[in-house]
Design a protein around this motif. Structure first.
Motif, PDB file in Angstrom:
ATOM      1  N   ASP A  57      41.547  39.693  32.395  1.00 37.77           N
ATOM      2  CA  ASP A  57      40.944  40.056  32.492  1.00 37.77           C
ATOM      3  C   ASP A  57      39.844  39.170  33.480  1.00 37.77           C
ATOM      4  O   ASP A  57      39.427  38.630  33.473  1.00 37.77           O
ATOM      5  CB  ASP A  57      39.826  41.419  32.068  1.00 37.77           C
ATOM      6  CG  ASP A  57      39.930  42.151  31.099  1.00 37.77           C
ATOM      7  OD1 ASP A  57      41.544  42.676  31.470  1.00 37.77           O
ATOM      8  OD2 ASP A  57      39.515  42.803  29.579  1.00 37.77           O
ATOM      9  N   TRP A  58      39.898  39.522  35.026  1.00 37.04           N
ATOM     10  CA  TRP A  58      39.449  38.544  35.746  1.00 37.04           C
ATOM     11  C   TRP A  58      37.849  38.671  36.151  1.00 37.04           C
ATOM     12  O   TRP A  58      37.464  39.646  35.969  1.00 37.04           O
ATOM     13  CB  TRP A  58      40.266  39.045  37.232  1.00 37.04           C
ATOM     14  CG  TRP A  58      39.712  37.507  38.046  1.00 37.04           C
ATOM     15  CD1 TRP A  58      39.537  36.020  38.750  1.00 37.04           C
ATOM     16  CD2 TRP A  58      39.262  38.720  39.272  1.00 37.04           C
ATOM     17  NE1 TRP A  58      39.306  35.278  39.319  1.00 37.04           N
ATOM     18  CE2 TRP A  58      38.911  36.698  40.279  1.00 37.04           C
ATOM     19  CE3 TRP A  58      39.270  39.537  40.319  1.00 37.04           C
ATOM     20  CZ2 TRP A  58      38.701  36.343  41.247  1.00 37.04           C
ATOM     21  CZ3 TRP A  58      38.333  38.781  41.653  1.00 37.04           C
ATOM     22  CH2 TRP A  58      38.196  38.171  41.992  1.00 37.04           C
ATOM     23  N   GLU A  59      37.480  37.624  35.288  1.00 37.40           N
ATOM     24  CA  GLU A  59      36.059  37.323  35.785  1.00 37.40           C
ATOM     25  C   GLU A  59      35.628  35.897  37.032  1.00 37.40           C
ATOM     26  O   GLU A  59      36.087  35.116  36.545  1.00 37.40           O
ATOM     27  CB  GLU A  59      35.740  36.335  34.430  1.00 37.40           C
ATOM     28  CG  GLU A  59      35.533  38.050  33.669  1.00 37.40           C
ATOM     29  CD  GLU A  59      34.412  38.803  33.319  1.00 37.40           C
ATOM     30  OE1 GLU A  59      33.476  38.574  34.209  1.00 37.40           O
ATOM     31  OE2 GLU A  59      34.401  39.846  32.803  1.00 37.40           O
ATOM     32  N   GLY A  75      41.759  42.403  47.281  1.00 36.58           N
ATOM     33  CA  GLY A  75      41.050  43.370  46.983  1.00 36.58           C
ATOM     34  C   GLY A  75      40.459  43.614  45.490  1.00 36.58           C
ATOM     35  O   GLY A  75      40.797  45.157  44.854  1.00 36.58           O
ATOM     36  N   ALA A  76      41.329  42.207  44.645  1.00 33.21           N
ATOM     37  CA  ALA A  76      40.757  42.541  43.485  1.00 33.21           C
ATOM     38  C   ALA A  76      39.271  42.049  42.922  1.00 33.21           C
ATOM     39  O   ALA A  76      38.292  41.956  43.683  1.00 33.21           O
ATOM     40  CB  ALA A  76      41.935  40.994  42.820  1.00 33.21           C
ATOM     41  N   HIS A  77      39.010  43.369  42.020  1.00 33.92           N
ATOM     42  CA  HIS A  77      37.589  43.095  41.892  1.00 33.92           C
ATOM     43  C   HIS A  77      37.197  42.766  39.841  1.00 33.92           C
ATOM     44  O   HIS A  77      38.537  42.861  38.729  1.00 33.92           O
ATOM     45  CB  HIS A  77      37.045  44.547  42.149  1.00 33.92           C
ATOM     46  CG  HIS A  77      36.977  45.100  42.829  1.00 33.92           C
ATOM     47  ND1 HIS A  77      38.225  45.745  43.828  1.00 33.92           N
ATOM     48  CD2 HIS A  77      36.350  44.939  44.047  1.00 33.92           C
ATOM     49  CE1 HIS A  77      38.084  46.514  44.428  1.00 33.92           C
ATOM     50  NE2 HIS A  77      36.863  46.161  44.921  1.00 33.92           N
ATOM     51  N   GLU A  78      36.058  41.686  40.029  1.00 38.37           N
ATOM     52  CA  GLU A  78      35.710  41.565  38.677  1.00 38.37           C
ATOM     53  C   GLU A  78      36.237  42.645  37.007  1.00 38.37           C
ATOM     54  O   GLU A  78      35.510  43.681  37.333  1.00 38.37           O
ATOM     55  CB  GLU A  78      34.467  41.716  38.386  1.00 38.37           C
ATOM     56  CG  GLU A  78      33.727  40.679  36.904  1.00 38.37           C
ATOM     57  CD  GLU A  78      32.139  40.583  37.010  1.00 38.37           C
ATOM     58  OE1 GLU A  78      31.880  40.648  36.218  1.00 38.37           O
ATOM     59  OE2 GLU A  78      31.572  40.507  37.937  1.00 38.37           O
ATOM     60  N   GLY A  79      36.626  42.298  36.566  1.00 34.57           N
ATOM     61  CA  GLY A  79      37.352  43.284  35.566  1.00 34.57           C
ATOM     62  C   GLY A  79      38.586  43.500  35.511  1.00 34.57           C
ATOM     63  O   GLY A  79      39.161  43.964  34.414  1.00 34.57           O
ATOM     64  N   ASP A  80      39.653  43.407  36.606  1.00 35.33           N
ATOM     65  CA  ASP A  80      40.740  43.595  36.901  1.00 35.33           C
ATOM     66  C   ASP A  80      41.715  42.480  36.792  1.00 35.33           C
ATOM     67  O   ASP A  80      41.496  41.473  35.491  1.00 35.33           O
ATOM     68  CB  ASP A  80      40.923  43.613  38.884  1.00 35.33           C
ATOM     69  CG  ASP A  80      40.306  44.573  39.352  1.00 35.33           C
ATOM     70  OD1 ASP A  80      40.114  45.551  38.987  1.00 35.33           O
ATOM     71  OD2 ASP A  80      40.482  44.846  40.349  1.00 35.33           O
ATOM     72  N   THR A  81      43.210  43.427  35.671  1.00 37.44           N
ATOM     73  CA  THR A  81      44.012  42.793  35.249  1.00 37.44           C
ATOM     74  C   THR A  81      44.761  41.666  35.761  1.00 37.44           C
ATOM     75  O   THR A  81      45.051  42.255  36.533  1.00 37.44           O
ATOM     76  CB  THR A  81      44.743  43.271  34.242  1.00 37.44           C
ATOM     77  OG1 THR A  81      43.705  44.626  33.369  1.00 37.44           O
ATOM     78  CG2 THR A  81      46.051  42.900  33.625  1.00 37.44           C
ATOM     79  N   ALA A 138      47.283  46.051  38.531  1.00 41.07           N
ATOM     80  CA  ALA A 138      47.024  44.830  38.237  1.00 41.07           C
ATOM     81  C   ALA A 138      47.526  44.051  39.171  1.00 41.07           C
ATOM     82  O   ALA A 138      48.738  44.040  39.679  1.00 41.07           O
ATOM     83  CB  ALA A 138      47.998  44.321  36.694  1.00 41.07           C
ATOM     84  N   PHE A 139      47.346  42.380  38.975  1.00 40.67           N
ATOM     85  CA  PHE A 139      47.513  41.805  39.758  1.00 40.67           C
ATOM     86  C   PHE A 139      48.379  40.356  39.232  1.00 40.67           C
ATOM     87  O   PHE A 139      48.059  39.541  38.579  1.00 40.67           O
ATOM     88  CB  PHE A 139      46.109  41.087  40.883  1.00 40.67           C
ATOM     89  CG  PHE A 139      45.415  42.298  41.864  1.00 40.67           C
ATOM     90  CD1 PHE A 139      45.516  42.903  42.732  1.00 40.67           C
ATOM     91  CD2 PHE A 139      44.680  43.168  40.535  1.00 40.67           C
ATOM     92  CE1 PHE A 139      44.894  42.967  43.180  1.00 40.67           C
ATOM     93  CE2 PHE A 139      44.240  43.450  41.221  1.00 40.67           C
ATOM     94  CZ  PHE A 139      44.420  43.534  43.016  1.00 40.67           C
TER      95      PHE A 139
END
Length: 492
Positions: A426-428, A407-413, A364-365
Motif C-alpha cells: 500500500d503506497w504511503e 493519479g495515485a493516492h495514499e493507500g492505493d495498491t 492497482a498501479f
C-alpha cells in the motif's frame, strides 16, 4: 532403435548470485572500525556452444534439466564470495534455439559459436560497497539476484550442401553410400531410413556434404510419415536433388508424378523455392528402368530440369551427377558475402526513457522496469534500513513523482514486477520522502553507545566557551568603568 535426436525441450537454470555481507570491522582498541562486508559472487550462466564432434541432441533428450552453480555469499574483512561456474552445453553445428512460443533466439552455425541460454544472477553488494559520506555505516547488505530460468527448444538442422529428396525406397541411401564413405542402412522396404544420413563427397577440387531426407510422402508437410520431422534438414542446403525411382511397381506412381508430389510438399513447407534443382533418374540398371528413364527425360528437360540417369548398383552416371552438384555448390559458396569483421553496435538509451513504466490495472498501479524490479529482488524486507534504502532509490528514480502524476493516492495498491514474482504494498508517499518513518537512515544503531560521551564533551566545551565569554565581557566592562573614573578626575 535409432540414437539420432534432432529436437529436444531443455529446462535450463542459471546460478543465483551470492548475498552481500553486512559486517563491521573489529580490532583490539578499535571498536566499530567501519563496515567491511564483502560482495556476493555472481551466479554461473548456462551457455550453449557448438562442437564439431557432437552430432546429435540425444544427451539432452535423456537429461533435459540443467543448472549452473550458485555464487557464494560475501564475508567480513572485505572478502568477496566465489563466482558460480558457467555450465557449458555442447551442441551440434546447425542447432537452432527457440523459446516455447517458437520465436528464434539463436541460430548456432560454426564451431565455437555460443549463446547464453540463461544468465547468472548478480551478486549482492556488501555494506562496505554501500557506504558513502552520507551513509558511513550501513547495517544491511543487498541480496543476490536469482538466476534466469528458461524453457527452450533446440532443433538440429543439418549443415549440408546437397539434399536428396524423394519417395521412400527411391534409392537415396544407396546413392550416398556409393558417392561417399557413409554406410547408411539399405533395405527393400519403405522407411528403411529413419534418420538423415550425411556423407562427404569430393568432386575435383570441391568437397561438399550430402544428406538425404527420409520419409517424404504425400502429406509429409502436414505430419504424415516422417517428412515433417526431417524437412527442416533441407533448409540449409544449397542444392536439391530429386531422386526418382524408375523401377517402382506401386500402382499410380511414375517419375513425373513423384516429382510433382515432392515439389508440392516442399512448396507447402515453404522457404525452398529459390534452391537450384537437379533430377536423378535412379535404378536404370533394372528391367524397364532404362526405358522409363528414356520416356521421362524429355518431359523433365522441357520443365527446365537438368536430368541425370544414374544407377547406384552399376555406378553409371554418378560421376557426372557429382560434378554437377559440385558446380552448383561452388557457385552458391562464391555468391555468399564475405564474413564481416566483428562490429560493436551501440544502442544508447533514448533521452526520454525514464527506466520504468507505470500502468493502472484494476485499481492497482503496476511498476515495470529493469532497475526497480532488480532492486526489489535485492532487498531484504526483514531489515527496515534496507527497506528505507529501497524507498530512497525508487524516489530518486522518479517513481514517487510519476505515481502522483498518474493519479495515485495514499493507500492505493502498488505492484512492482511481473505477476509471477511481484511485490505488492500500500503506497504511503512519506515512505519515499525519507527518514521520519524509519529513523536516521544509513547509520548503524550500534554507534548509539558512543553518543552520550560525545554529547558530554560538547557540553563541557560549551560551558568553557560560555565562561570565557563571560570573563571577557566582565573585563571589558571593568576597563570601561575605570576609564570613565579617570576622566572625571581630570575634569575636576
Amino acid at each position: 532403435m535409432t540414437t539420432f535426436v534432432d529436437r529436444v525441450e531443455l529446462h535450463v537454470a542459471a546460478g543465483n548470485g551470492g548475498h552481500g555481507c553486512a559486517s563491521v570491522h573489529r580490532e583490539k582498541f578499535k571498536p566499530l572500525g567501519g563496515p567491511d562486508g564483502g560482495n556476493g559472487g555472481d551466479g554461473g550462466s548456462v551457455v550453449l556452444t557448438v562442437d564439431a564432434q557432437v552430432t546429435t541432441l540425444l544427451e539432452y533428450h535423456h537429461s533435459p534439466k540443467r543448472k549452473a552453480t550458485n555464487g557464494k555469499p560475501g564475508a567480513g574483512g572485505n572478502r568477496t564470495g566465489a563466482l558460480g561456474q558457467d555450465l557449458v552445453l555442447f551442441v551440434p553445428d546447425g542447432t537452432v534455439v527457440l523459446d516455447r512460443e517458437g520465436n528464434v533466439l539463436a541460430d548456432l552455425v560454426g564451431h565455437g559459436t555460443s549463446f547464453v541460454a540463461a544468465q547468472g544472477g548478480r551478486g549482492g553488494l556488501g555494506n562496505a560497497a554501500l557506504s558513502s559520506a552520507r551513509r558511513k555505516a550501513p547495517g544491511f547488505a543487498l541480496l543476490g539476484e536469482p538466476g534466469e530460468f528458461r524453457d527452450i527448444v533446440m532443433e538440429l538442422k543439418s549443415v549440408a550442401d546437397v539434399a536428396l529428396v524423394g519417395y521412400p525406397s527411391a534409392g537415396k541411401s544407396s546413392l550416398i553410400s556409393v558417392l561417399s564413405a557413409a554406410k547408411p542402412k539399405i533395405a527393400d522396404y519403405p522407411f528403411t531410413t529413419l534418420i538423415p544420413n550425411l556423407g562427404v563427397v569430393t568432386a575435383g577440387d570441391t568437397v561438399y556434404t550430402i544428406a538425404d531426407v527420409p520419409g517424404l510422402i504425400p502429406g509429409a508437410s502436414q505430419g504424415r510419415g516422417l517428412g515433417l520431422e526431417f524437412l527442416r534438414h533441407v533448409e540449409r542446403c544449397s542444392v536439391l536433388v530429386h531422386v526418382l525411382d524408375c523401377a517402382t511397381l506401386e500402382p499410380g506412381r511414375d517419375p513425373l508424378t513423384d516429382l510433382e508430389t515432392i515439389e508440392a510438399e516442399l512448396a507447402e513447407y515453404g522457404g525452398l523455392g529459390d534452391r537450384p534443382r537437379l533430377v536423378a533418374l535412379n535404378k536404370i540398371d533394372v528391367p524397364d528402368g532404362q526405358d522409363i528413364a528414356d520416356l521421362t527425360r524429355a518431359s523433365l528437360e522441357e520443365r527446365g530440369y537438368r536430368v541425370f540417369e544414374v544407377s547406384a548398383a552399376s555406378r553409371k552416371g554418378l560421376r557426372e551427377l557429382s560434378f554437377a552438384m559440385a558446380q552448383i555448390v561452388g557457385e552458391a559458396r562464391a555468391a555468399k558475402p564475405l564474413e564481416e569483421s566483428t562490429r560493436i553496435v551501440l544502442r544508447p538509451t533514448a533521452v526520454d526513457d525514464e527506466g520504468f513504466t507505470i500502468t493502472e490495472e484494476d485499481g492497482a498501479f503496476r511498476i515495470r522496469g529493469v532497475k526497480p524490479e532488480r532492486w526489489v529482488r535485492q532487498t531484504d524486507f526483514s531489515n527496515d534500513e534496507a527497506v528505507g534504502y529501497l524507498a530512497d532509490r525508487l524516489a530518486r528514480l522518479g517513481i514517487e513523482d510519476k505515481l502522483w502524476k498518474v493519479g495515485a493516492h495514499e493507500g492505493d495498491t502498488v505492484i512492482i514486477g511481473a505477476e509471477e514474482n511481484a511485490v505488492v504494498f500500500d503506497w504511503e508517499p512519506t515512505m519515499a520522502a525519507g527518514a521520519e518513518m524509519l529513523g536516521r537512515r544509513g547509520e548503524d544503531h550500534r554507534m548509539e553507545t558512543q553518543r552520550p560521551a560525545v554529547d558530554r564533551r560538547r557540553e563541557k566545551q560549551k560551558g568553557r566557551d560560555a565562561a570565557e565569554a563571560e570573563y571577557l565581557a566582565f573585563e571589558a566592562l571593568s576597563s570601561g568603568r575605570q576609564a570613565s573614573i579617570e576622566g572625571d578626575d581630570e575634569d575636576s
